[in-house]
Scaffold this motif. Structure first.
Motif, short mmCIF file in Angstrom:
data_model
loop_
_atom_site.label_atom_id
_atom_site.label_comp_id
_atom_site.label_asym_id
_atom_site.label_seq_id
_atom_site.Cartn_x
_atom_site.Cartn_y
_atom_site.Cartn_z
N MET A 121 -5.40 -1.41 5.77
CA MET A 121 -5.17 -2.35 4.66
C MET A 121 -4.67 -3.69 5.21
N GLY B 57 1.77 -1.79 4.51
CA GLY B 57 0.95 -0.66 4.11
C GLY B 57 0.25 -0.14 5.36
N CYS C 53 -2.09 5.88 0.84
CA CYS C 53 -3.33 5.22 0.48
C CYS C 53 -4.09 4.90 1.74
N GLY D 206 0.86 -1.18 0.00
CA GLY D 206 0.00 0.00 0.00
C GLY D 206 0.89 1.23 0.00
N GLU E 253 -6.77 2.42 2.68
CA GLU E 253 -7.65 1.31 2.37
C GLU E 253 -8.71 1.13 3.45
N GLY F 92 -1.22 -1.00 -4.38
CA GLY F 92 -2.36 -0.09 -4.33
C GLY F 92 -1.97 1.29 -3.83
#
Ligand SMILES: Cc1cc2nc3c(=O)[nH]c(=O)nc-3n(C[C@H](O)[C@H](O)[C@H](O)COP(=O)(O)OP(=O)(O)OC[C@H]3O[C@@H](n4cnc5c(N)ncnc54)[C@H](O)[C@@H]3O)c2cc1C
Ligand code: FES
Length: 286
Positions: free
Chosen positions: A205, A201, A281, A121, A283, A146
């Motif tokens: 996530m 990450g 990111c 991530g 998530e 991601g």
């Protein structure tokens, strides 16, 4: 583990807000293991700076000098500018001094699974690069990467050059598939139920990845981020609750010494907190 006063070889912005720093680091090529990290302190800064932890992206050799001097070892880190320390770091140049302490911590255990899946991530892809370089010698490796948007997707071509199959997803669909990296993981595990998974990450996530792997009995190792002051097990500032932890019988694990990589089964997942979203990111659980 060594503490080195050393020199920056290069420090370049590779995407908006993300930098790659190469540092002269004698001893790192032979000693650094996938998933380990270093503590970095800027020397000669305007403000006194505590050491900051950064994953080891890769190590390598500079070619021998034309004057017959031997080749030199370097270490590379990839970092996101988020606060005072990383803001100071981004303005450093070739020849500036830094102090590095490392390699530190416990890295990834390489499992003999028929399929190996790495889940990164954002900046969480950093500790996965050296791992990928080792795993490709044993078989097929996939990287599921991601981020919020295309700027958060780093170094994918470098993974591909190692022979890793890459799958990119972004929340806004600006690069690769639109959606969460965990959705890609679910699809991969439907086809590859014998895989081993390695992830780094943001905590949300990792928690989702843990849920997906646990439901399918898939072995998972995660690399955690925690606040770290000393990096060597002295301050206990980085502890997380272990799987056996209760109020009556506390069990804490030191992220800097017993981690940052843990088997998923070692952790008490509902107690794991998001230190902060440093990876770019964010998530959500599917
Ligand atoms: C083992 C490990 C490996 C890491 N690897 C990388 C990496 O490869 N690349 C990268 O960009 N970052 C990495 N980090 C995170 C990195 O250490 C922090 O982003 C950095 O210390 C921030 O320093 P700063 O002075 O710029 O921020 P500060 O000014 O100290 O803080 C800015 C904000 O970040 C928060 N923060 C500070 N340190 C941390 C931390 N360690 N974890 C979570 N939140 C924090 C603060 O609460 C504040 O909200 C790693 C962290 C750990 C523990
Ligand atoms: S950072 Fe001090 S004990 Fe882990």
């Amino acid at each position: 583990m060594t503490n080195l006063k050393t020199t920056i070889l290069s420090n370049q912005e590779v995407a908006p807000g993300y930098f790659r720093m190469r540092i002269l680091a004698p001893g790192f090529v032979t000693s650094a293991r996938p998933g380990q990290f270093l503590m970095l302190r800027v020397l000669d800064g305007m403000e006194p700076l505590l050491r900051r932890p950064f994953g080891i992206f890769r190590t390598g050799w500079l070619p021998a000098d034309c004057q017959g001097l031997p080749p030199k070892e370097y270490v590379e880190i990839l970092y996101k500018v988020v606060g005072s320390g990383t803001t100071l770091m981004k303005d450093l140049h070739q020849g500036d001094g830094v102090e590095i302490l490392g390699p530190l911590g416990k890295g990834f255990e390489l499992l003999d699974a028929p399929e190996q899946i790495l889940v990164g991530g954002g900046i969480g892809l950093v500790p996965l690069f050296m791992l990928a370089a080792q795993l490709v010698k044993r078989g097929r490796v996939r990287l599921l990467m991601g981020g919020r948007c295309r700027d958060d997707i780093l170094a994918v071509t470098e993974f591909e050059r190692l022979g890793v199959e890459t799958y990119v997803s972004t929340d806004d669909g600006s690069l690769g598939e639109a959606g969460l990296v965990t959705e890609v993981l679910v699809r991969q595990l439907e086809r590859l139920p014998q895989a081993a998974v390695y992830a780094c990450g943001p905590t949300a996530m990792l928690r989702a990845v843990h849920g997906i792997c646990a439901a399918r009995d898939v072995p998972l190792q995660v690399s955690l981020e925690a606040y770290m002051a000393c990096g060597v097990g002295a301050c206990l500032g980085c502890v997380v609750a272990g799987a056996e932890h209760t109020e009556q019988n506390p069990q804490y694990l030191c992220t800097c010494k017993e981690g940052p990589v843990f088997r998923a089964g070692q952790l008490l997942w509902h107690k794991l907190e998001e230190p902060r979203d440093v990876c770019g990111c964010n998530e959500e659980e599917p």
